[in-house]
Write a protein that holds these residues in place. Sequence first.
Motif, PDB file in Angstrom:
ATOM      1  N   ASP A  93      21.106 -18.987  26.010  1.00  0.00           N
ATOM      2  CA  ASP A  93      21.659 -17.851  25.268  1.00  0.00           C
ATOM      3  C   ASP A  93      22.584 -18.320  24.142  1.00  0.00           C
ATOM      4  O   ASP A  93      23.611 -17.706  23.857  1.00  0.00           O
ATOM      5  CB  ASP A  93      22.428 -16.908  26.208  1.00  0.00           C
ATOM      6  CG  ASP A  93      21.559 -16.357  27.313  1.00  0.00           C
ATOM      7  OD1 ASP A  93      20.439 -15.905  27.004  1.00  0.00           O
ATOM      8  OD2 ASP A  93      21.979 -16.398  28.490  1.00  0.00           O
ATOM      9  N   GLU A  94      22.181 -19.421  23.500  1.00  0.00           N
ATOM     10  CA  GLU A  94      23.058 -20.061  22.523  1.00  0.00           C
ATOM     11  C   GLU A  94      22.371 -20.289  21.178  1.00  0.00           C
ATOM     12  O   GLU A  94      22.803 -19.753  20.177  1.00  0.00           O
ATOM     13  CB  GLU A  94      23.547 -21.406  23.084  1.00  0.00           C
ATOM     14  CG  GLU A  94      24.478 -22.170  22.180  1.00  0.00           C
ATOM     15  CD  GLU A  94      25.910 -21.706  22.266  1.00  0.00           C
ATOM     16  OE1 GLU A  94      26.608 -21.830  21.250  1.00  0.00           O
ATOM     17  OE2 GLU A  94      26.345 -21.231  23.319  1.00  0.00           O
ATOM     18  N   ASN A 120      27.102 -14.984  34.278  1.00  0.00           N
ATOM     19  CA  ASN A 120      25.871 -15.623  33.816  1.00  0.00           C
ATOM     20  C   ASN A 120      26.000 -17.134  33.832  1.00  0.00           C
ATOM     21  O   ASN A 120      26.984 -17.681  33.342  1.00  0.00           O
ATOM     22  CB  ASN A 120      25.526 -15.161  32.394  1.00  0.00           C
ATOM     23  CG  ASN A 120      25.210 -13.690  32.352  1.00  0.00           C
ATOM     24  OD1 ASN A 120      24.663 -13.139  33.296  1.00  0.00           O
ATOM     25  ND2 ASN A 120      25.566 -13.042  31.255  1.00  0.00           N
TER      26      ASN A 120
END
Length: 191
Positions: free
Chosen positions: A77-78, A152
């Motif tokens: 998620d980066e 997360n």
Amino acid sequence: MRKRILSLLSLFTVIMLVTSCGAQKKGASGTNNGSSTTSVTGPSASQWRAGVKGTWVLNSVTRQDIPDSYTIKNIFDEAPVECFIGSVWHLPAGSFRNQTGSITFNSSGKLCANGAVRTIVWSIYDPGKMGGEPEFQFKKIYAGDKAANVKNGYALGLSFADQQSLVLKMPIPLDNGASGHLVFNFSKQAD
């Protein structure tokens, strides 16, 4: 009481996340020869923990059982995979369960943040009596966050570790219901 319930729910969520991904065991000869044969028993979680700690440079990310036509937009998620090439993962020793480390980005590009540092809390998941293999897991911690409040995280299969190299595998679900892996190839950086 509410904090205790939330803590138990968080622990259950992390366990479910981690147990949904499988780890490939190190080969019986102790070498990473790329074959799919594995030993009957792999290293314990404490052996993996000792092998993983240190400072590592991510040299390459390769695809295993992922079609070339399959697009992976970003990881963790980066950012795109390319932004992670050359990143330095500092995984120091710490408390038995969770260690605070960092990922420093060293790539420049359209979506890369050269010089950016992400604080992480990392650990080696030990499945214990539940069965399965130990896994490398981490979660990103931003300013003002407490690790216990971050829900997360990411789990990667532990494939190989020695004094010079580390190989982690990230499961990637494919459209046809099958899965492949991104294989992260690290080399140890002198301290």
